[in-house]
Design an enzyme around this catalytic site. Structure first.
Site, PDB file in Angstrom:
ATOM      1  N   GLU B  49     -19.604  34.339   3.538  1.00 14.67           N
ATOM      2  CA  GLU B  49     -19.977  33.038   4.554  1.00 14.67           C
ATOM      3  C   GLU B  49     -20.137  33.707   6.129  1.00 14.67           C
ATOM      4  OE1 GLU B  49     -16.735  30.312   5.961  1.00 14.67           O
ATOM      5  OE2 GLU B  49     -16.272  30.526   3.877  1.00 14.67           O
ATOM      6  N   ASP B  60     -11.663  25.527  14.845  1.00 12.95           N
ATOM      7  CA  ASP B  60     -11.400  27.006  14.516  1.00 12.95           C
ATOM      8  C   ASP B  60     -10.261  27.447  15.604  1.00 12.95           C
ATOM      9  OD1 ASP B  60     -12.940  28.254  12.863  1.00 12.95           O
ATOM     10  OD2 ASP B  60     -14.675  27.719  14.153  1.00 12.95           O
TER      11      ASP B  60
END
Lengths: 426, 268
Positions: B49, B60
């Site tokens: 990824e 995040d």
């Protein structure tokens, strides 16, 4: 207000939160979709419930001091040759229109059975308003604030703490308002079962742009009726400053279908749009997605958000509410930048002419609206009427004013440097 | 270009889960990120990824935020991400770009899909768009035969889990916890039920992400999921070796080996 609140809004979003199929929407992590759906249903049910609407009105009236007055600024009117009316949101409890939004969202939070609220804040005004609402409704409150801003606005940090809120400095990214929003969303992803996010402006993912507008639209609903009652006419133009755009959409909504009424938003032009140091999102930004909505965004070639600049922390945001983007695209409203220097000139002018010290945010609207008033006065004569949303008072901005004008030293030899007001002798 | 489903099929044939490793492109540098991802492939990652660093990464936690910001400050561009895709895809493992939406919209969705496919990318993971607000991406991905990896969360309703699973291609990304990315000590008891709910709505593979940082946790997740996604732990490993690429890569290999053993230990 209750009757108007339940009228359909012609320029409203569709049921998925899109304004004109392009603007707004919900570009959000799946983890928050259930909460946003729950909020949408709760808000729509509440707005259709006469008991909720009347409780909201009662709280605003008894606690926040609405309806705010529509005041004829006679000296200012004489200077520009048109009737200038000020919607005195600066006299509300906590000193700005923002109390309307937070009392609405906090009342909804109670109705939804949640016990905690979070909020983001730039200069601290929405944080103070949120902490106030949380105290009133007995809710736990955490406010995210850029670390740079907590240092610049220590007084507001202290106010929030005194009101019982926890203030969390945000060090990530550029450590300003947009990063405070990011951090509040990160909190919300992990706390959504018991926490409501009191969003500070009419931006973000659906339903926030529409919901915040609904809680703020009393500004325009009141002003429209007051103007008719007091002067027997609709205004020729209405004007407000636009950062995220909650005070502006709160004023504009009542007038959207009065197609003869000009609608003007004034954006923070900073050092001047040509310098690149500004926050004139609609004027100089491009369509993109920020904080869950498609709207005008200050961004670079790769779609990275660009840091904005304004002397007014409350307008210093690289996005804008999506309904404003749509109104601009439709041409129903006009958005024009006003520079830091022009806003400070208007701050001094309103202070000396009317004895009203406006917030620097509001001073952007004052500057721009006076240009509009002069033009309308020439076109239509002195009965031409302009309503300016006096969205907030300037106490919080005295530090900036002291620095800008060289004030505060009564024994000093230097005279304060205050720009000459338009129409006065140099 | 290999679709991610080939990696899941291979893992399944070996009776184990797939290991999916994440790093942001351009961290610690564009070349450094290519070297690091290649090392992860060599040490046992089945899918890579590749993060596209973004200024406002709301999903995040602090670790990935720090790496993304470092990459942006070093000047990484969207076109550099495509260069990383090309270099890593050349190893033969499927590569997915994980990106917030605005950089894609800015690049042009159709042009992005075309360029990603041309670089050998298998598709994209989209943390801040859902299928019901992602029709432009769905159309572009379908036109270019790319994987569309959407997320489900413990808070997703059954209807939304089914809608998301049917709109996804490659696999479904199940967020194990309600929260942002980052290593966690305790494993989540929300992941298992979520995986079962995805399974109930189709036979697309389900990979679990958020919070896994070591082989033991990977083994536990591998006992019930088709794939184990690890991000922050890889990023942390590089952050812990600033300016020492050799040591950083060695530590990255060691972590990958531990995780690859984990997904095999947890074989169902």
């Amino acid at each position: 207000m209750s009757q108007q609140t339940q009228q359909p809004v012609k320029y409203d979003a569709d049921d998925r939160g899109y304004f004109g199929e392009t603007w707004g929407g919900r570009f959000m992590p799946e983890a928050l979709v259930a909460a946003l759906d729950e909020l949408t249903v709760a808000w729509q049910d509440a707005m259709a419930d006469a008991a909720f609407v009347s409780e909201f009105e009662r709280v605003l009236r008894d606690y926040a001091g609405t309806p705010s007055r529509l005041y004829h600024a006679e000296r200012l009117s004489a200077q520009v040759g048109a009737r200038v009316l000020l919607k005195r949101e600066d006299l509300n409890h906590t000193g700005a229109h923002k109390i309307r939004n937070v009392m609405g969202q906090a009342l909804l939070t109670k109705r939804m059975g949640k016990s905690r609220v979070i909020a983001e804040t730039g200069a601290g005004q929405h944080g103070v308003a949120s902490a106030t609402a949380a105290a009133y409704f007995d809710l736990d409150c955490t406010v995210y604030m850029g670390a740079v801003d907590t240092r610049r606005q220590a007084l507001n940090v202290a106010r929030m703490q005194l009101l019982g809120a926890k203030v969390v400095p945000v060090e990530s990214g550029s450590a300003t308002l947009k990063d405070a929003i990011n951090e509040a969303m990160r909190d919300w992803v992990a706390s959504v079962d018991h926490t409501a996010y009191l969003f500070g402006t009419a931006a973000g993912p659906h339903p926030f742009p529409s919901m915040v507008r609904d809680f703020c639209r009393g500004i325009g609903d009141e002003a429209r009726q007051q103007c008719l009652d007091q002067y027997g006419v609709l205004p020729d133009a209405v004007a407000a400053c636009v950062g995220g755009g909650s005070n502006a959409i709160g004023l504009f909504t009542a007038f959207l279908e009065d197609e003869g009424v000009e609608i003007h938003g004034f954006e923070p032009g900073g050092d001047g749009v040509e310098t690149g140091r500004h926050a004139a999102t609609i004027h100089a930004g491009e369509a993109g997605v920020l904080h869950g909505a498609r709207t005008y965004v200050l961004q670079d070639e790769d779609g990275q958000t660009v840091e904005s600049h304004s002397i007014s922390a409350g307008l210093d945001y690289p996005g804008v509410g999506p309904q404003h983007s749509w109104l601009a695209a439709l041409g129903r409203a006009t958005y024009t930048p006003v520079t830091d220097a022009q806003a400070m000139e208007a701050m001094a002018l309103l202070s000396r002419t009317e004895g009203i010290i406006p917030a620097i945010e509001t001073a952007h609207a004052v500057y721009g609206a006076l240009d509009v008033a002069r033009r309308l006065g020439e076109e239509k004569g002195p009965a031409a009427t302009v309503i300016i949303n006096l969205s907030g008072r300037g106490d919080k901005d005295m530090g900036t004013a002291i620095e800008w004008f060289g004030l505060g030293d009564a024994d000093g030899e230097a005279e304060p440097v205050i720009a000459t007001a338009p129409g006065e002798e140099a | 270009m290999p679709s991610t489903s080939t990696a899941f099929a291979k893992a399944r044939a070996e009776g184990r889960s797939a290991l999916i490793g994440y790093l942001p492109a351009g961290f610690p540098s564009v070349e450094g990120s290519i070297t690091a991802m290649r090392a992860m492939v060599e040490a046992g990652c089945d899918v890579i990824e590749i993060g596209l660093p973004y200024s406002d990464p709301v999903m995040d936690g602090p670790t990935i935020q720090a790496a993304a910001q470092q990459a942006l400050e070093a000047g990484v561009r969207t076109k550099d991400v495509l260069r990383v895709v090309e270099a890593v895809a050349a190893t033969g493992v499927p590569t997915l770009v994980m990106t917030y939406w605005n950089p894609v919209e800015r690049y042009g969705v159709e042009r992005w899909a075309a360029d990603l496919a041309a670089a050998g990318g298998a598709g994209m993971i989209t943390p801040d768009i859902t299928p019901d607000h992602g029709s432009a991406w769905v159309a572009a991905a379908d036109a270019h035969d790319l994987d569309k990896v959407f997320l489900v969360a413990p808070s997703s309703t059954d209807e939304r889990v089914a809608m998301t699973a049917s709109a996804s291609r490659g696999f479904v990304y199940a967020a194990a916890v309600m929260g942002v990315t980052g290593a966690r000590d305790a494993s989540s008891d929300l992941a298992g039920p979520l995986v079962r709910r995805v399974r109930a709505s189709g036979d697309i593979p389900v990979a679990v992400g958020i919070g896994v940082s070591n082989g033991d946790q990977a083994a536990e997740v591998a006992s019930f999921a088709d794939g184990v996604i690890v991000g922050s732990a890889f990023v942390r490993t590089l952050l812990d070796h600033p300016g020492d690429e050799t040591a950083g890569i060695a530590a990255l290999r060691a972590l990958t080996t531990d995780l690859a053993e984990g997904v095999r230990r947890g074989a169902r």
